[in-house]
Design a protein around this motif. Structure first.
Motif, PDB file in Angstrom:
ATOM      1  N   ARG A  31      13.955   2.144 -14.359  1.00  0.00           N
ATOM      2  CA  ARG A  31      14.749   2.262 -13.135  1.00  0.00           C
ATOM      3  C   ARG A  31      14.959   0.908 -12.459  1.00  0.00           C
ATOM      4  NH1 ARG A  31      17.813   6.743 -12.482  1.00  0.00           N
ATOM      5  NH2 ARG A  31      16.641   8.673 -12.749  1.00  0.00           N
ATOM      6  N   SER A  32      14.641  -0.157 -13.173  1.00  0.00           N
ATOM      7  CA  SER A  32      14.786  -1.528 -12.655  1.00  0.00           C
ATOM      8  C   SER A  32      13.919  -1.775 -11.430  1.00  0.00           C
ATOM      9  CB  SER A  32      16.253  -1.825 -12.334  1.00  0.00           C
ATOM     10  OG  SER A  32      17.054  -1.708 -13.493  1.00  0.00           O
ATOM     11  N   GLU A  33      12.774  -1.104 -11.394  1.00  0.00           N
ATOM     12  CA  GLU A  33      11.792  -1.311 -10.328  1.00  0.00           C
ATOM     13  C   GLU A  33      10.639  -2.124 -10.917  1.00  0.00           C
ATOM     14  OE1 GLU A  33      11.710   0.122  -7.060  1.00  0.00           O
ATOM     15  OE2 GLU A  33      13.758   0.859  -7.302  1.00  0.00           O
ATOM     16  N   LYS A  34      10.350  -3.271 -10.327  1.00  0.00           N
ATOM     17  CA  LYS A  34       9.279  -4.131 -10.845  1.00  0.00           C
ATOM     18  C   LYS A  34       7.935  -3.591 -10.352  1.00  0.00           C
ATOM     19  CE  LYS A  34      10.343  -8.240 -11.736  1.00  0.00           C
ATOM     20  NZ  LYS A  34      10.733  -9.686 -11.704  1.00  0.00           N
ATOM     21  N   ALA A  35       7.068  -3.241 -11.293  1.00  0.00           N
ATOM     22  CA  ALA A  35       5.798  -2.598 -10.949  1.00  0.00           C
ATOM     23  C   ALA A  35       4.658  -3.203 -11.761  1.00  0.00           C
ATOM     24  CB  ALA A  35       5.879  -1.101 -11.206  1.00  0.00           C
ATOM     25  N   VAL A  36       3.470  -3.181 -11.171  1.00  0.00           N
ATOM     26  CA  VAL A  36       2.262  -3.657 -11.832  1.00  0.00           C
ATOM     27  C   VAL A  36       1.180  -2.597 -11.669  1.00  0.00           C
ATOM     28  CG1 VAL A  36       0.323  -5.268 -11.517  1.00  0.00           C
ATOM     29  CG2 VAL A  36       2.631  -6.152 -11.780  1.00  0.00           C
ATOM     30  N   GLY A  37       0.400  -2.388 -12.719  1.00  0.00           N
ATOM     31  CA  GLY A  37      -0.760  -1.507 -12.665  1.00  0.00           C
ATOM     32  C   GLY A  37      -2.036  -2.324 -12.707  1.00  0.00           C
ATOM     33  N   VAL A  38      -2.970  -1.998 -11.834  1.00  0.00           N
ATOM     34  CA  VAL A  38      -4.238  -2.738 -11.772  1.00  0.00           C
ATOM     35  C   VAL A  38      -5.397  -1.752 -11.752  1.00  0.00           C
ATOM     36  CG1 VAL A  38      -3.226  -4.715 -10.573  1.00  0.00           C
ATOM     37  CG2 VAL A  38      -4.170  -2.827  -9.236  1.00  0.00           C
ATOM     38  N   LYS A  39      -6.563  -2.237 -12.127  1.00  0.00           N
ATOM     39  CA  LYS A  39      -7.776  -1.410 -12.122  1.00  0.00           C
ATOM     40  C   LYS A  39      -8.889  -2.209 -11.447  1.00  0.00           C
ATOM     41  CE  LYS A  39     -10.311   1.798 -15.091  1.00  0.00           C
ATOM     42  NZ  LYS A  39      -9.810   3.030 -14.448  1.00  0.00           N
ATOM     43  N   PRO A  40      -9.126  -1.973 -10.168  1.00  0.00           N
ATOM     44  CA  PRO A  40     -10.090  -2.789  -9.422  1.00  0.00           C
ATOM     45  C   PRO A  40     -11.488  -2.781 -10.020  1.00  0.00           C
ATOM     46  CG  PRO A  40      -8.858  -1.334  -7.948  1.00  0.00           C
ATOM     47  CD  PRO A  40      -8.520  -0.928  -9.332  1.00  0.00           C
ATOM     48  N   ILE A  41     -11.937  -1.599 -10.485  1.00  0.00           N
ATOM     49  CA  ILE A  41     -13.297  -1.447 -10.991  1.00  0.00           C
ATOM     50  C   ILE A  41     -13.237  -0.727 -12.337  1.00  0.00           C
ATOM     51  CG2 ILE A  41     -15.583  -0.466 -10.571  1.00  0.00           C
ATOM     52  CD1 ILE A  41     -14.846  -0.430  -7.572  1.00  0.00           C
ATOM     53  N   ALA A  42     -13.921  -1.275 -13.326  1.00  0.00           N
ATOM     54  CA  ALA A  42     -13.976  -0.642 -14.644  1.00  0.00           C
ATOM     55  C   ALA A  42     -15.367  -0.822 -15.234  1.00  0.00           C
ATOM     56  CB  ALA A  42     -12.920  -1.225 -15.575  1.00  0.00           C
ATOM     57  N   ALA A  43     -15.745   0.100 -16.110  1.00  0.00           N
ATOM     58  CA  ALA A  43     -17.012   0.004 -16.831  1.00  0.00           C
ATOM     59  C   ALA A  43     -16.770   0.397 -18.285  1.00  0.00           C
ATOM     60  CB  ALA A  43     -18.064   0.904 -16.189  1.00  0.00           C
ATOM     61  N   GLY A  44     -17.262  -0.445 -19.180  1.00  0.00           N
ATOM     62  CA  GLY A  44     -17.037  -0.240 -20.604  1.00  0.00           C
ATOM     63  C   GLY A  44     -16.068  -1.278 -21.120  1.00  0.00           C
TER      64      GLY A  44
END
Length: 230
Positions: A31-44
């Motif tokens: 849809r021409s929307e600039k997006a980022v996915g983040v993961k503040p906390i992770a284990a493994g």
């Protein structure tokens, strides 16, 4: 233009937060929307001390970002992060979460998808939960419901707790994690009656056309957020 920040949570571990987040990232890009996915906390982690879910978010994001910015707090053992924090002698820092959120929101983005870990009440330490940080930051929430036996209880407990925290439940996604779930359609219809937020979509088990599912989810998100779906 301000970045639209969302927190992605789920009914439990393995409900499909990362899978649905990546679909949303793909659909928003279409849809021409600039997006980022983040993961503040992770284990493994893998051999490079990187988390697989965070790497998927990095791969599908609309801007190339260093891993450390995608996943600022990461523990090696695939266990509850607050327990890993004790074992690895690296406490979870809310100040670090605050600082990183400021960095994320200064990026040239339209959408920031912040994926939680586990379910809504992920402990940070002996008193605080990640939900408390989400409430402090006043982040709207998208709930991923892993459709399987027991999901009605898990979903409604989570919905009530999100409301109790004072957060806005922007919408929810039915993610069909069990291909053999009895009365799946009736369960989804039941949740649509009970959850006081729109269903953004139903993700089939191993969908044949990820692109179309992604586009539908993104379109629903844009409509729910009052954005032009073009």
């Amino acid at each position: 233009m301000a970045v639209k920040s969302l927190f992605i949570t789920a009914t439990d571990t393995d409900a499909g937060k990362t899978f649905v987040s990546c679909l949303l990232l793909q659909g928003l890009a279409a849809r021409s929307e600039k997006a980022v996915g983040v993961k503040p906390i992770a284990a493994g982690t893998n051999d490079q001390n990187q988390n697989g879910d965070a790497l998927l978010l990095q791969r599908h994001s609309g801007i190339a970002l260093p891993y450390q910015l995608i996943n600022p707090i990461c523990y090696q053992a695939p266990v509850a992060p607050h327990l890993a924090a004790v074992n690895e002698q690296q406490p979870i820092s809310e100040a670090k979460l605050d600082q990183t959120l400021e960095q994320w929101q200064q990026l040239p983005l339209q959408w920031l998808l912040i994926e939680g870990a586990g379910g809504w009440l992920l402990p940070l330490d002996g008193q605080r939960y990640l939900a408390d940080w989400v409430a402090k930051q006043q982040l709207p929430v998208v709930l991923i419901v892993g459709m399987k036996l027991g999901c009605l209880n898990h979903a409604m407990l989570t919905v009530r707790e999100i409301a109790r925290s004072g957060c806005q439940l922007l919408g929810w996604v039915a993610n069909c994690v069990d291909p053999d779930m009895a009365l799946a359609e009736q369960n989804i219809a039941d949740l649509q009656q009970r959850i006081p937020a729109p269903c953004l979509g139903v993700v089939p088990y191993r969908p044949d056309n990820n692109e179309q599912v992604a586009l539908n989810l993104a379109s629903s998100l844009l409509r729910t957020s009052g954005c032009n779906t073009r």
